[in-house]
Design a protein around this motif. Structure first.
Motif, PDB file in Angstrom:
ATOM      1  N   GLY A  73      -7.439 -12.113   2.594  1.00  0.00           N
ATOM      2  CA  GLY A  73      -6.335 -13.064   2.602  1.00  0.00           C
ATOM      3  C   GLY A  73      -5.326 -12.680   3.654  1.00  0.00           C
ATOM      4  O   GLY A  73      -5.546 -11.761   4.455  1.00  0.00           O
ATOM      5  N   PRO A  74      -4.180 -13.357   3.677  1.00  0.00           N
ATOM      6  CA  PRO A  74      -3.179 -13.111   4.716  1.00  0.00           C
ATOM      7  C   PRO A  74      -2.669 -11.676   4.716  1.00  0.00           C
ATOM      8  O   PRO A  74      -2.448 -11.080   3.658  1.00  0.00           O
ATOM      9  N   THR A  75      -2.478 -11.141   5.901  1.00  0.00           N
ATOM     10  CA  THR A  75      -2.018  -9.754   6.034  1.00  0.00           C
ATOM     11  C   THR A  75      -0.688  -9.544   5.326  1.00  0.00           C
ATOM     12  O   THR A  75      -0.444  -8.488   4.727  1.00  0.00           O
ATOM     13  N   GLU A  76       0.182 -10.553   5.352  1.00  0.00           N
ATOM     14  CA  GLU A  76       1.512 -10.389   4.769  1.00  0.00           C
ATOM     15  C   GLU A  76       1.477 -10.241   3.252  1.00  0.00           C
ATOM     16  O   GLU A  76       2.482  -9.843   2.640  1.00  0.00           O
ATOM     17  N   ALA A  77       0.348 -10.543   2.620  1.00  0.00           N
ATOM     18  CA  ALA A  77       0.248 -10.401   1.166  1.00  0.00           C
ATOM     19  C   ALA A  77      -0.064  -8.968   0.746  1.00  0.00           C
ATOM     20  O   ALA A  77       0.124  -8.603  -0.416  1.00  0.00           O
ATOM     21  N   ARG A  78      -0.536  -8.147   1.666  1.00  0.00           N
ATOM     22  CA  ARG A  78      -1.069  -6.838   1.281  1.00  0.00           C
ATOM     23  C   ARG A  78      -0.046  -5.943   0.615  1.00  0.00           C
ATOM     24  O   ARG A  78      -0.309  -5.352  -0.438  1.00  0.00           O
ATOM     25  N   ASP A  79       1.121  -5.807   1.229  1.00  0.00           N
ATOM     26  CA  ASP A  79       2.137  -4.931   0.638  1.00  0.00           C
ATOM     27  C   ASP A  79       2.602  -5.454  -0.713  1.00  0.00           C
ATOM     28  O   ASP A  79       2.902  -4.662  -1.621  1.00  0.00           O
ATOM     29  N   ARG A  80       2.668  -6.751  -0.855  1.00  0.00           N
ATOM     30  CA  ARG A  80       3.157  -7.321  -2.114  1.00  0.00           C
ATOM     31  C   ARG A  80       2.197  -7.080  -3.269  1.00  0.00           C
ATOM     32  O   ARG A  80       2.625  -6.846  -4.406  1.00  0.00           O
ATOM     33  N   VAL A  81       0.905  -7.128  -2.997  1.00  0.00           N
ATOM     34  CA  VAL A  81      -0.056  -6.941  -4.094  1.00  0.00           C
ATOM     35  C   VAL A  81      -0.478  -5.486  -4.258  1.00  0.00           C
ATOM     36  O   VAL A  81      -1.155  -5.151  -5.235  1.00  0.00           O
ATOM     37  N   ALA A  82      -0.079  -4.603  -3.335  1.00  0.00           N
ATOM     38  CA  ALA A  82      -0.544  -3.214  -3.374  1.00  0.00           C
ATOM     39  C   ALA A  82      -0.221  -2.507  -4.695  1.00  0.00           C
ATOM     40  O   ALA A  82      -1.101  -1.844  -5.261  1.00  0.00           O
ATOM     41  N   PRO A  83       1.009  -2.611  -5.245  1.00  0.00           N
ATOM     42  CA  PRO A  83       1.263  -1.921  -6.515  1.00  0.00           C
ATOM     43  C   PRO A  83       0.359  -2.415  -7.637  1.00  0.00           C
ATOM     44  O   PRO A  83      -0.094  -1.613  -8.468  1.00  0.00           O
ATOM     45  N   LEU A  84       0.078  -3.716  -7.663  1.00  0.00           N
ATOM     46  CA  LEU A  84      -0.816  -4.258  -8.691  1.00  0.00           C
ATOM     47  C   LEU A  84      -2.234  -3.759  -8.469  1.00  0.00           C
ATOM     48  O   LEU A  84      -2.878  -3.249  -9.399  1.00  0.00           O
ATOM     49  N   PHE A  85      -2.759  -3.904  -7.268  1.00  0.00           N
ATOM     50  CA  PHE A  85      -4.144  -3.499  -7.007  1.00  0.00           C
ATOM     51  C   PHE A  85      -4.323  -1.991  -7.212  1.00  0.00           C
ATOM     52  O   PHE A  85      -5.367  -1.547  -7.688  1.00  0.00           O
ATOM     53  N   ASP A  86      -3.291  -1.209  -6.886  1.00  0.00           N
ATOM     54  CA  ASP A  86      -3.369   0.234  -7.124  1.00  0.00           C
ATOM     55  C   ASP A  86      -3.472   0.547  -8.611  1.00  0.00           C
ATOM     56  O   ASP A  86      -4.108   1.529  -9.007  1.00  0.00           O
ATOM     57  N   ALA A  87      -2.831  -0.279  -9.433  1.00  0.00           N
ATOM     58  CA  ALA A  87      -2.899  -0.080 -10.880  1.00  0.00           C
ATOM     59  C   ALA A  87      -4.253  -0.478 -11.455  1.00  0.00           C
ATOM     60  O   ALA A  87      -4.690   0.069 -12.476  1.00  0.00           O
ATOM     61  N   LEU A  88      -4.911  -1.410 -10.796  1.00  0.00           N
ATOM     62  CA  LEU A  88      -6.161  -1.948 -11.341  1.00  0.00           C
ATOM     63  C   LEU A  88      -7.396  -1.213 -10.848  1.00  0.00           C
ATOM     64  O   LEU A  88      -8.422  -1.220 -11.541  1.00  0.00           O
ATOM     65  N   GLY A  89      -7.333  -0.625  -9.668  1.00  0.00           N
ATOM     66  CA  GLY A  89      -8.548  -0.093  -9.072  1.00  0.00           C
ATOM     67  C   GLY A  89      -8.399   1.288  -8.488  1.00  0.00           C
ATOM     68  O   GLY A  89      -7.292   1.776  -8.253  1.00  0.00           O
ATOM     69  N   GLN A  90      -9.541   1.894  -8.230  1.00  0.00           N
ATOM     70  CA  GLN A  90      -9.550   3.197  -7.562  1.00  0.00           C
ATOM     71  C   GLN A  90      -9.494   3.040  -6.050  1.00  0.00           C
ATOM     72  O   GLN A  90      -9.158   3.976  -5.329  1.00  0.00           O
ATOM     73  N   ARG A  91      -9.823   1.850  -5.550  1.00  0.00           N
ATOM     74  CA  ARG A  91      -9.686   1.594  -4.123  1.00  0.00           C
ATOM     75  C   ARG A  91      -9.647   0.093  -3.879  1.00  0.00           C
ATOM     76  O   ARG A  91     -10.230  -0.697  -4.628  1.00  0.00           O
ATOM     77  N   THR A  92      -8.940  -0.289  -2.833  1.00  0.00           N
ATOM     78  CA  THR A  92      -8.898  -1.675  -2.382  1.00  0.00           C
ATOM     79  C   THR A  92      -9.361  -1.704  -0.940  1.00  0.00           C
ATOM     80  O   THR A  92      -8.850  -0.962  -0.091  1.00  0.00           O
ATOM     81  N   LEU A  93     -10.347  -2.548  -0.662  1.00  0.00           N
ATOM     82  CA  LEU A  93     -10.859  -2.715   0.687  1.00  0.00           C
ATOM     83  C   LEU A  93     -10.495  -4.112   1.164  1.00  0.00           C
ATOM     84  O   LEU A  93     -10.933  -5.109   0.582  1.00  0.00           O
ATOM     85  N   TRP A  94      -9.675  -4.194   2.206  1.00  0.00           N
ATOM     86  CA  TRP A  94      -9.305  -5.479   2.794  1.00  0.00           C
ATOM     87  C   TRP A  94     -10.315  -5.819   3.897  1.00  0.00           C
ATOM     88  O   TRP A  94     -10.581  -5.003   4.776  1.00  0.00           O
ATOM     89  N   VAL A  95     -10.864  -7.021   3.826  1.00  0.00           N
ATOM     90  CA  VAL A  95     -12.009  -7.341   4.700  1.00  0.00           C
ATOM     91  C   VAL A  95     -11.815  -8.614   5.519  1.00  0.00           C
ATOM     92  O   VAL A  95     -12.778  -9.138   6.065  1.00  0.00           O
ATOM     93  N   GLY A  96     -10.583  -9.118   5.655  1.00  0.00           N
ATOM     94  CA  GLY A  96     -10.377 -10.262   6.524  1.00  0.00           C
ATOM     95  C   GLY A  96      -9.755 -11.439   5.803  1.00  0.00           C
ATOM     96  O   GLY A  96      -9.100 -11.288   4.770  1.00  0.00           O
ATOM     97  N   PRO A  97      -9.939 -12.636   6.340  1.00  0.00           N
ATOM     98  CA  PRO A  97      -9.348 -13.831   5.739  1.00  0.00           C
ATOM     99  C   PRO A  97      -9.985 -14.166   4.394  1.00  0.00           C
ATOM    100  O   PRO A  97     -11.100 -13.725   4.085  1.00  0.00           O
ATOM    101  N   ALA A  98      -9.280 -14.950   3.605  1.00  0.00           N
ATOM    102  CA  ALA A  98      -9.760 -15.323   2.270  1.00  0.00           C
ATOM    103  C   ALA A  98     -11.172 -15.886   2.353  1.00  0.00           C
ATOM    104  O   ALA A  98     -11.475 -16.733   3.187  1.00  0.00           O
ATOM    105  N   GLY A  99     -12.016 -15.401   1.469  1.00  0.00           N
ATOM    106  CA  GLY A  99     -13.421 -15.776   1.451  1.00  0.00           C
ATOM    107  C   GLY A  99     -14.328 -14.620   1.801  1.00  0.00           C
ATOM    108  O   GLY A  99     -15.467 -14.534   1.328  1.00  0.00           O
ATOM    109  N   GLN A 100     -13.827 -13.686   2.632  1.00  0.00           N
ATOM    110  CA  GLN A 100     -14.634 -12.533   2.998  1.00  0.00           C
ATOM    111  C   GLN A 100     -14.826 -11.579   1.813  1.00  0.00           C
ATOM    112  O   GLN A 100     -15.858 -10.923   1.694  1.00  0.00           O
TER     113      GLN A 100
END
Length: 292
Positions: free
Chosen positions: A143-170
């Motif tokens: 998804g959009p790069t600008e969303a990464r920092d905003r969702v980081a605390p949530l994704f860090d709570a849910l997972g052991q790792r988050t891999l960003w792979v490009g635009p939405a759909g990837q």
């Protein structure tokens, strides 16, 4: 600031309930909604706010998470029950269900058409109920790069790792790759046990032979231990595994993936025989006349 964003969990099944609990344990303000209220109410002891409707939950959220079975269930929440329309301007919708490429593209188009002021993040997860409860999921985010920092605390709570792979759909495309590997790992373990039964070797002997073998992944080893106890209680049901395998085949030319197609046909027969609610390794039992 980001940690003060309210998160709404829309759908509290086997995965969503554990994910919401981990968000609460991480101190994230969390509102929950489920089609059957009992699951939502059970989280109130951890500090969750319980909403009376999907739209009410979404209306309170800076980040809304959908984690349900399939595209029809997601659509029922965001369209039929009004969650998408209720999201505040600038909110993020983190769509974490496994719905395949076509389903994800359909939802992304819906957001562009109906709510261009909402940020759509495609973030399916790898992991079953246990990792969801332990906060050990792998998140394939796009998804959009600008969303990464905003969702980081949530994704860090849910997972052991988050891999960003490009635009939405990837993210959903990468999850299909994960699905195929998981399917063949599960089938390999199940067929090994079924083969042992067919030639008169007990599952305990198979376990002794394969545990510690470099070709056996930790996930497969854990499954072998459960199968040796004749435990096919669902960590990831065969019916859901079949759904995910079919999503993978739907995204490619099935004529080029004939083995995966045969596997899907075998799993469908087992589901039709009543094995769909058991763990996907129940294929070993479906292939043999008695317990694996």
């Amino acid at each position: 600031m980001a940690q003060q964003q309210t998160v709404a969990f829309l759908g509290l099944g086997g995965m969503g309930r554990g994910m919401a609990a981990n968000a609460l344990r991480a101190g994230l303000p969390t509102v929950v909604w489920n089609r059957t209220p009992r699951s939502a109410e059970a989280l109130s002891d951890l500090g969750a706010q319980v909403a009376g409707s999907a739209a009410e939950a979404a209306g309170r959220a800076a980040i809304a998470v959908t984690m349900v079975t399939d595209i029809d269930a997601v659509t029922a929440i965001v369209v039929d029950q009004g969650a998408l329309a209720a999201l505040p301007p600038g909110a993020i919708w983190a769509q974490m269900s496994t719905i395949g490429v076509a389903g994800t593209e359909r939802l992304a188009a819906l957001v562009r058409r109906e709510r261009p002021d909402v940020v759509f993040v495609d973030a399916p997860v790898a992991g079953s109920r246990g990792p969801a409860e332990a906060g050990k999921l792998s998140i394939y985010a796009s998804g959009p790069t600008e969303a990464r920092d905003r969702v980081a605390p949530l994704f860090d709570a849910l997972g052991q790792r988050t891999l960003w792979v490009g635009p939405a759909g990837q993210g959903s495309r990468l999850k299909l790759v994960n699905n195929i590997l998981l399917a063949f790992l599960a089938e390999g373990v199940a067929e090994s046990v079924a083969m042992a039964q067919a030639v008169g070797i007990g599952t305990e002997t198979v376990l002794t032979a394969l545990v510690g073998n470099p070709i056996v992944a930790p996930w497969a080893e854990a499954k072998l231990h459960r199968m040796a106890r004749d435990d096919y209680s669902p960590e990831f049901t065969l019916s859901l595994a079949l759904k995910d395998l079919l999503l993978a085949l739907d995204a490619v030319d099935p004529a080029e993936f004939t083995v995966a197609g045969c596997l899907a046909a075998q799993w469908r027969r087992a589901v039709d025989r009543g094995f769909g609610g058991d763990d996907l390794t129940v294929i070993a039992r479906a292939m043999t006349p008695g317990p694996a």
